[in-house]
Motif scaffolding. Sequence first.
Motif, PDB file in Angstrom:
ATOM      1  N   UNK A  20      24.474  30.749   7.566  1.00 32.30           N
ATOM      2  CA  UNK A  20      23.769  29.464   7.591  1.00 32.30           C
ATOM      3  C   UNK A  20      23.954  28.739   6.255  1.00 32.30           C
ATOM      4  N   UNK A  21      23.912  27.409   6.293  1.00 32.31           N
ATOM      5  CA  UNK A  21      23.990  26.651   5.053  1.00 32.31           C
ATOM      6  C   UNK A  21      24.387  25.212   5.293  1.00 32.31           C
ATOM      7  N   UNK A  22      24.768  24.530   4.235  1.00 30.43           N
ATOM      8  CA  UNK A  22      25.148  23.125   4.306  1.00 30.43           C
ATOM      9  C   UNK A  22      26.290  22.883   5.284  1.00 30.43           C
ATOM     10  N   UNK A  23      27.151  23.887   5.447  1.00 30.22           N
ATOM     11  CA  UNK A  23      28.308  23.720   6.318  1.00 30.22           C
ATOM     12  C   UNK A  23      28.174  24.499   7.628  1.00 30.22           C
ATOM     13  N   UNK A  24      26.991  25.004   7.911  1.00 28.75           N
ATOM     14  CA  UNK A  24      26.762  25.737   9.159  1.00 28.75           C
ATOM     15  C   UNK A  24      25.302  25.584   9.558  1.00 28.75           C
TER      16      UNK A  24
END
Length: 457
Positions: A332-336
């Motif tokens: 998970x994160x800014x790109x997911x």
Amino acid sequence: MRKQLLAIPLLAAQLLYGCQSASGPATATGTANDNALEQTLSDEALLTKVQEQTFQYFWDGAEPNSGLARERIHMDGVYPLNDRNVVTTGATGFGLMAIVVGMERGFISRQEGVAHLQKMVNFLEKADRFHGAWSHWIEGETGKVRPFGKKDNGGDLVETAFLVQGLITVRQYLQDGNQQEKALASQIDKLWKGVDWNWYRKDGQNVLYWHWSPEYNWEMNFPVSGYNECLVMYVLAAASPTHGVPAEVYHEGWAQNGAIKSDATKYGREVVLNHNGHKGSVGPMFWAHYSYLGLDPRGLKDRYADYWKLNENHTMIQHDYCVENPKNYKGYGEDAWGLTSSYSVNGYSGHSPERDLGVISPTAALSSYPYAPKESMKVIRHLYEDLGDKVWGKYGFYDAYSEEKDWYTPRYLGIDQGPIVVMIENGRTGLLWDLFMSAPEVQSGLKKLGFESPKIN
């Protein structure tokens, strides 16, 4: 498809959509191929590539007899319900709009597109209808209803609304064309005006019901109250010049006499509307997509909400939740980011911040491109460049994946692929928004319900 997550237990949803079944596993762990995909495409080129590849679901992948959108395409060849050629009404509406994109972007010629649209409309004319509404599933070879569930073997007004949204968009696109296109636009006009929205009030109640069956009548018993994905159904019901409903159906049934409004905030952003009766909750991301493939949220307001704010905030709340990642899921994160109803590790599931299983569904962020273009683009690049052929295949990005579980499924659902093509286009050019909102009946329906929009003349 999505209604079952509201109406039936999760076990039943797993049986209907089983990502695993007795006939064999439907999951596969991909092998990364860092060199398989180009990593130097510009944003514009990458957006176009994603649109074109996903468009093929509705073109190359269309059910051959009807031309309509298949419910699902499994690249592993496993179909637990033997529904390889079952077509689905809502995704077909999205597919109609995707074909318009395909013609405009040159993925196919206009002549090819019109011929395919003609095939689809001819099939829809002959398919089973129930007081004008189509069923959720239709047998692609015959046009007969394919029960979605035991008692769900009749009209499905929500899926019909998604189909009509696409039909009206195509009508607007073709109405000033050549003689063949004008005739097709007229044929479409008769189709949508045949939907008896008023019948689905169940004996004149001020609410719309989702289902009616000639065998089970109203036993599904699903009055549709907001907020969820069904706003366009109420707009179209008010807009119909042949079987329209009064404004009270919207204000009392959908908006619950104002109880739909929310004063909750999450991550510093207003929730705006209570999602499906749950105060302060933020639902799956598709609620910001399905009704807004044609219904333009830019400047769209009524006494309950600013719909651009609603959808933008919904998007960014989900984004911020996944960036915070309170459950510490891998990947998970800014790109997911992006949680919505989709295939899942142990069956079909309605993913949201309230039900986070560590599964990312690409359609969630990609179809949110108009609301958060930079944040959406980060996801597109990560999926395409980093995860590569683990998540990318013949018809674009696969339906869902989980880095947490090392789970990747080579499967597609039509109702998830369609919004990707359409909403990316809306974010780039506003094409489908402009077409749908140009329909005089849509403008009349919005006026009747008290909406304001820059698109209303």
